[in-house]
Design a protein around this motif. Structure first.
Motif, PDB file in Angstrom:
ATOM      1  N   ASN A 251       0.828  -1.205   0.000  1.00  0.00           N
ATOM      2  CA  ASN A 251       0.000   0.000   0.000  1.00  0.00           C
ATOM      3  C   ASN A 251       0.861   1.254   0.000  1.00  0.00           C
ATOM      4  O   ASN A 251       1.681   1.445   0.902  1.00  0.00           O
ATOM      5  CB  ASN A 251      -0.868   0.056   1.265  1.00  0.00           C
ATOM      6  N   ILE A 252       0.669   2.081  -1.032  1.00  0.00           N
ATOM      7  CA  ILE A 252       1.163   3.462  -0.963  1.00  0.00           C
ATOM      8  C   ILE A 252      -0.100   4.289  -0.828  1.00  0.00           C
ATOM      9  O   ILE A 252      -0.835   4.497  -1.806  1.00  0.00           O
ATOM     10  CB  ILE A 252       1.955   3.859  -2.222  1.00  0.00           C
ATOM     11  N   THR A 253      -0.418   4.684   0.392  1.00  0.00           N
ATOM     12  CA  THR A 253      -1.714   5.317   0.606  1.00  0.00           C
ATOM     13  C   THR A 253      -1.550   6.605   1.395  1.00  0.00           C
ATOM     14  O   THR A 253      -0.437   7.074   1.629  1.00  0.00           O
ATOM     15  CB  THR A 253      -2.712   4.328   1.241  1.00  0.00           C
TER      16      THR A 253
ATOM     17  N   PHE B  12      -6.180   2.443   9.457  1.00  0.00           N
ATOM     18  CA  PHE B  12      -7.463   1.768   9.212  1.00  0.00           C
ATOM     19  C   PHE B  12      -7.330   0.742   8.091  1.00  0.00           C
ATOM     20  O   PHE B  12      -7.856  -0.379   8.170  1.00  0.00           O
ATOM     21  CB  PHE B  12      -8.514   2.838   8.870  1.00  0.00           C
ATOM     22  N   THR B  13      -6.578   1.117   7.053  1.00  0.00           N
ATOM     23  CA  THR B  13      -6.385   0.201   5.921  1.00  0.00           C
ATOM     24  C   THR B  13      -5.621  -1.046   6.362  1.00  0.00           C
ATOM     25  O   THR B  13      -5.987  -2.177   6.003  1.00  0.00           O
ATOM     26  CB  THR B  13      -5.617   0.904   4.779  1.00  0.00           C
TER      27      THR B  13
ATOM     28  N   THR C  61     -14.106   8.054   7.680  1.00  0.00           N
ATOM     29  CA  THR C  61     -13.116   8.331   6.639  1.00  0.00           C
ATOM     30  C   THR C  61     -12.305   7.076   6.327  1.00  0.00           C
ATOM     31  O   THR C  61     -11.994   6.284   7.220  1.00  0.00           O
ATOM     32  CB  THR C  61     -12.195   9.504   7.046  1.00  0.00           C
ATOM     33  N   GLY C  62     -12.041   6.896   5.054  1.00  0.00           N
ATOM     34  CA  GLY C  62     -11.209   5.765   4.652  1.00  0.00           C
ATOM     35  C   GLY C  62     -11.977   4.547   4.197  1.00  0.00           C
ATOM     36  O   GLY C  62     -11.363   3.555   3.784  1.00  0.00           O
ATOM     37  N   CYS C  63     -13.293   4.601   4.209  1.00  0.00           N
ATOM     38  CA  CYS C  63     -14.042   3.403   3.782  1.00  0.00           C
ATOM     39  C   CYS C  63     -13.920   3.173   2.275  1.00  0.00           C
ATOM     40  O   CYS C  63     -13.958   2.032   1.817  1.00  0.00           O
ATOM     41  CB  CYS C  63     -15.504   3.484   4.222  1.00  0.00           C
ATOM     42  N   GLY C  64     -13.780   4.232   1.513  1.00  0.00           N
ATOM     43  CA  GLY C  64     -13.488   4.059   0.086  1.00  0.00           C
ATOM     44  C   GLY C  64     -12.059   3.577  -0.109  1.00  0.00           C
ATOM     45  O   GLY C  64     -11.790   2.663  -0.888  1.00  0.00           O
ATOM     46  N   CYS C  65     -11.142   4.184   0.627  1.00  0.00           N
ATOM     47  CA  CYS C  65      -9.719   3.828   0.490  1.00  0.00           C
ATOM     48  C   CYS C  65      -9.477   2.368   0.857  1.00  0.00           C
ATOM     49  O   CYS C  65      -8.761   1.645   0.155  1.00  0.00           O
ATOM     50  CB  CYS C  65      -8.874   4.728   1.388  1.00  0.00           C
TER      51      CYS C  65
END
Ligand code: ATP
Ligand code: TZP
Ligand code: MG
Ligand code: MG
Length: 264
Positions: free
Chosen positions: A16-18, A25-26, A187-191
């Protein structure tokens, strides 16, 4: 065997590059699913990380020059090994820098999946759609046609999420109607969904639209159950329960609850 079973058996390493908002979270979401997260964005090592990963997720949520260079280097290294790549063009359309970088990445890297909200996907292919920061605004267009056009233009699978999720390779198109509106309050549910899709792709044949569709339905079902269990509470409780159900949802539950429609 379902793709979910294969993920839990293989425990794929997902590079992951996020962005800095959703990194923790991811990683927790991937662990809950049964995959193995590796968060690494340093330009010094991304090519080497890409050499050992089973799938890659590139996300431009907190964008700067260093992240762009890391994504380009890791992307080329992943492409050399035919490792599936999911790209999330967070905020494309919100600033001209983001739009330009999203378009550069889609030109320089062979993507397996582009995953975004409707506004982001529109701006990646040079169309307009209202956007408010990293969130999609209300728009007037046909989301299915937009997704199909983007898939044909970019030569990859496109996933546009929202109340219903469109998944298409430009020929075959699925609509997934699982999920819950409370996903938009964390936040982050799409990611995280992008990383989950990457994990599912890693246990499938190349360009498997079926693995992507199962990932999206599985994810929405975990959210539905978590929302049911935390109905009287708020997004904080939902977030924890959602992580729990990324671990607890079984292939049988997916089969019972999946709301997938194939569109001609
Ligand atoms: P945005 O930036 O516009 O919030 P995002 O990148 O966070 O977008 P979403 O479109 O919110 O991503 O998608 C994340 C997950 O939430 C997907 O599984 C999607 O199906 C689900 N989802 C989003 N909105 C709804 C909704 N109204 N009802 C059900 N599920 C939803
Ligand atoms: N700002 C920059 S990246 C980010 C925010 C709030 C996270 C966006 O996450 P998601 O998954 O698109 O809601
Ligand atoms: Mg969101
Ligand atoms: Mg997003």
């Amino acid at each position: 065997m379902t793709f979910l079973q294969k993920v839990r058996q293989k425990r794929p390493l997902v590079h992951n590059i996020t962005n800095t908002v959703v990194t923790n979270f991811t990683a927790n979401g991937l662990l809950a699913l049964g995959a193995s997260p590796f968060m690494a964005d340093g330009i010094e090592e991304v090519a080497d990380v890409a050499k050992i990963a089973d799938a890659a997720l590139f996300n431009m949520g907190t964008l700067n020059e260093s992240i762009v260079n890391s994504i380009l280097i890791a992307g080329k290294s992943s492409n050399e090994r035919n490792v599936p790549i999911v790209f999330d063009p967070v905020g494309a359309g919100a600033t001209s820098y983001r739009t330009a970088i999203a378009q550069l990445i889609t030109q320089e890297i062979k993507l397996t999946v582009l995953r975004g909200n409707v506004a982001e996907v529109a701006h990646v292919i040079g169309e307009s759609w209202s956007i408010k920061g990293v969130d999609a605004g209300a728009g007037e267009g046909n989301v299915i046609l937009l997704a199909q056009k983007a898939a044909q233009k970019l030569g990859c699978i496109v996933v546009i999420t929202g109340a219903d999720d469109v998944i298409t390779d430009g020929q075959t198109t699925y609509l997934v109607s699982n999920g819950h509106p409370i996903l938009t309050k964390v936040t982050g549910c799409g990611c995280l969904l992008g990383s989950v899709i990457a994990a599912f792709l890693s246990v499938a044949e190349q360009q498997s639209i079926e693995s992507v569709t199962e990932a999206v339905a599985f994810y929405g079902i975990a959210a539905e159950i978590a929302a049911e269990k935390t109905e009287a509470q708020g997004p904080g409780s939902f977030q924890i329960e959602f992580l729990n159900h990324l671990a607890l949802v079984t292939p049988e539950i997916v089969q019972l609850r999946a709301n997938i429609q194939k569109i001609q």
